[in-house]
Design a protein around this motif. Sequence first.
Motif, PDB file in Angstrom:
ATOM      1  N   PHE A 192       9.615 -10.963 -50.386  1.00  0.00           N
ATOM      2  CA  PHE A 192      10.292  -9.984 -51.214  1.00  0.00           C
ATOM      3  C   PHE A 192      11.502  -9.642 -50.457  1.00  0.00           C
ATOM      4  O   PHE A 192      12.604  -9.485 -51.074  1.00  0.00           O
ATOM      5  N   GLN A 195      14.568 -11.895 -51.063  1.00  0.00           N
ATOM      6  CA  GLN A 195      15.140 -11.998 -52.132  1.00  0.00           C
ATOM      7  C   GLN A 195      16.819 -11.650 -52.382  1.00  0.00           C
ATOM      8  O   GLN A 195      17.504 -12.236 -53.210  1.00  0.00           O
ATOM      9  N   GLN A 196      17.065 -10.794 -51.134  1.00  0.00           N
ATOM     10  CA  GLN A 196      18.457 -10.268 -51.164  1.00  0.00           C
ATOM     11  C   GLN A 196      19.345 -11.278 -50.841  1.00  0.00           C
ATOM     12  O   GLN A 196      20.334 -11.243 -51.059  1.00  0.00           O
ATOM     13  N   THR A 199      18.811 -16.542 -54.964  1.00  0.00           N
ATOM     14  CA  THR A 199      17.999 -17.767 -55.329  1.00  0.00           C
ATOM     15  C   THR A 199      18.479 -18.795 -54.741  1.00  0.00           C
ATOM     16  O   THR A 199      17.796 -19.807 -54.238  1.00  0.00           O
ATOM     17  N   VAL A 202      17.713 -18.878 -51.178  1.00  0.00           N
ATOM     18  CA  VAL A 202      15.999 -19.136 -50.903  1.00  0.00           C
ATOM     19  C   VAL A 202      15.569 -20.556 -51.368  1.00  0.00           C
ATOM     20  O   VAL A 202      14.613 -21.182 -50.737  1.00  0.00           O
ATOM     21  N   GLN A 341       7.750 -17.648 -55.586  1.00  0.00           N
ATOM     22  CA  GLN A 341       9.098 -17.545 -55.946  1.00  0.00           C
ATOM     23  C   GLN A 341       9.458 -17.506 -57.351  1.00  0.00           C
ATOM     24  O   GLN A 341      10.214 -16.957 -58.039  1.00  0.00           O
ATOM     25  N   ILE A 344       8.834 -14.515 -59.445  1.00  0.00           N
ATOM     26  CA  ILE A 344       9.986 -13.299 -59.158  1.00  0.00           C
ATOM     27  C   ILE A 344      11.293 -13.752 -59.600  1.00  0.00           C
ATOM     28  O   ILE A 344      11.680 -12.783 -60.162  1.00  0.00           O
ATOM     29  N   SER A 345      11.766 -14.927 -59.706  1.00  0.00           N
ATOM     30  CA  SER A 345      12.935 -15.276 -60.006  1.00  0.00           C
ATOM     31  C   SER A 345      12.887 -15.034 -61.602  1.00  0.00           C
ATOM     32  O   SER A 345      13.922 -14.367 -62.180  1.00  0.00           O
ATOM     33  N   TYR A 377      19.888 -10.831 -58.428  1.00  0.00           N
ATOM     34  CA  TYR A 377      19.017 -10.145 -57.468  1.00  0.00           C
ATOM     35  C   TYR A 377      18.868  -8.614 -57.872  1.00  0.00           C
ATOM     36  O   TYR A 377      20.105  -8.023 -58.287  1.00  0.00           O
ATOM     37  N   ASN A 382      12.804  -5.412 -57.382  1.00  0.00           N
ATOM     38  CA  ASN A 382      12.250  -6.300 -56.206  1.00  0.00           C
ATOM     39  C   ASN A 382      11.269  -5.417 -55.620  1.00  0.00           C
ATOM     40  O   ASN A 382      10.184  -5.829 -55.199  1.00  0.00           O
TER      41      ASN A 382
END
Length: 715
Positions: A192, A195-196, A199, A202, A341, A344-345, A377, A382
């Motif tokens: 997590f 994530q900053q 995408t 990452v 991931q 999360i996205s 983001y 998050n």
Amino acid sequence: MIDLESGKQGSSILHTLNLAFKSIGIIYGDVGTSPLIVFTAIFSDPPTDSRDVFGVLSLIVWSLTIVVLIKYVFIVLRADDNGEGGTFALYSLLSRHSDLSVRGNEDDLAVTKHEKIPTNDSKKGPNFIKRSIVVQNILLGVVLFGSSLVMGDGLLTPPISVISAVEGMAVPAPSLTPAIVPISCVILILLFLSQQFGTGKVGSLFSPIISLWFIAITSIGIWNISKYPEIFKAYNPYYAFDYFARRKDAGFTDLGGIFLAVTGVEALFADLGHFSRASIQISFPFFVYIPLVLVYTGQAARLVLDPTLVTNTFWLTTPSVPGIYWVVFILAVLATIISSQAMISATFSLIYQSMQLDCFPRVKIIHTSNKVEGQIYIPEVNYTLMVLVVIVCIIFQHSKNLVIAYGVAVAFVMTITTLLLTIVIFVVWNLPVIVSIIFFCIYFTVDAAFLGATLRKVASGGWFTLCLGILLTIMMSIWRWGTVRMIRHERSRTPDLNKIFKEKKIISDDNNNMENTAHEIILENDNDIILENYNLNVSIDNEIHLTRSPGIGLFYSDIGDKIPLSFTQFIKHFPIMPQNVIFINIQTITDPKVGDIDRLEVKKVNNCEGCYQVTVRYGYSEQISQGKEFLLQLMESIRKIDPINKSLTQDFNFDNGCVTYVVGQQSLCSKPDSPWWVNILVSIYMFIYLNTRKFYSNWGLPVESTVVVGVNIPI
């Protein structure tokens, strides 16, 4: 001579291929790691009849083909909303093409972002959605529930993936069992925190790992197939029908395990905004679909030869050569971690879309790419999700406790997507109704079968996902209910900018009986403010006198080309009207940045001295800023269109308190005779509203010069 057009096309192709590669590391982790568990989840005991293995493989292959490849990759992805995917995107499409407002007001169909998208042809008359309020409410409710389930799935996928991977270390070293949950929590926290970086970055990190994973399972699949090539006969759909004919109810129950082979497709559509339709249509067929089919085929081939391998199909069919085995093991651990991931996205995308439709409280959106608008983001979401995921890990402890709750949400979302897309085919794509009927009959049958099988998990743990989805649906419904009423109230109380100021003639009762020109402001309460002189007092017919004071008053509107309530409330409570009144509407467009030339659109409001309407445009990757630099640019633009205004000189003093920023803050309140349920809804909405981010929070407004004007709205 350089061919610029060819250069642009070449650059576009390279960009699409780059996105296709990055998508491998973001949206396919879930579906790509399903071979670890599918056959073991389907067969609780070793299959005694090889026809069962053939039947299961046939069902898996055709599920991947019909549901994922054909339905999602080549049909559903075409129903994007300006590049965004997910259930909210389908709802937005249907709303605009039915001439319905998507934000609870009447003027939002021409938002800059969608101004080039055609809506319903008025010559054909309103469609069945436009004609029925009941259909509209049902449609919104279904969309909210489906989106809530995807978000709930985003809470379950990370702990399932990570814990199932980390549990592998306890096989050779049982003494490490107590460390599984702590290590899983650490991994999730690091995931997590990453994530900053966005995408894109990452994905650049994860894509090589997932690509190696797909290469590995392809090689393992081919190696296993070589031991029993006859397994290719299972691609004949006859074996799938034969499986159901022989096993009857047991075969229907097994669909719950077969369904695990397609979980992750909801993220494929929801993550569309992070990439593009073309990139996904390239990556899945060539880099994901073929490896999955081959690895499942290879596992089935080995099961026909040795049914006892069903106890742990993937690892028992992996070559036992130490070098190969442990490399695959490491890749599997990394791949299952990365599979988190995708959800999360997808959660970020859905929350962003729900905010656009006023179905979710305002949160800070950070765009992490200047090329792809959908790569975002959301810090608050998050870190909230991180805390909740860690709590889930601690509560459930083992992956098997989570698996029983998994799948119900995905099956519901797939069914909802089919229902919405059936309507899109007819309403948006304008295809014959028979096409919608055929699509519905095929895919609703498939989805209903999967949903029915997974619903048998509800009592065993599926209730967790459903309860979470229902709670999120209630929260989003209440937020939408309150926000729509605020917007409608403000729009119903304020006229257009072009109608509020009217020039008229009045007779001055002076000694010369001269006829003078004045200006009139028509307010909602029918009071008339007569601007008798640019620099003198302003009178109102109820004997309240307003003075035009030096300086600038910036009144921010969140409702487009309308006078904000903050203006009328301001002049009612303060007998002051700034010498320069500027109504500002801020828009975010689909380009990453906006040049200085296109930043401002300034219009003088009829012939009223010192009154202007300003539209300020920002690109999606830009931070909205209303500080001194913006004011300088604004004053320069005003001087160009209104050179008569001598008060906004180049040496204007910003430090003497002559600039006032006025923003509105509305509050819902219950009427004395309101029903009890209205009182509850208002209390919940206001609790969320008072604890959420305000629309002007990150605009850089100086605190000492900002006035917040409150308005109570009785419900």
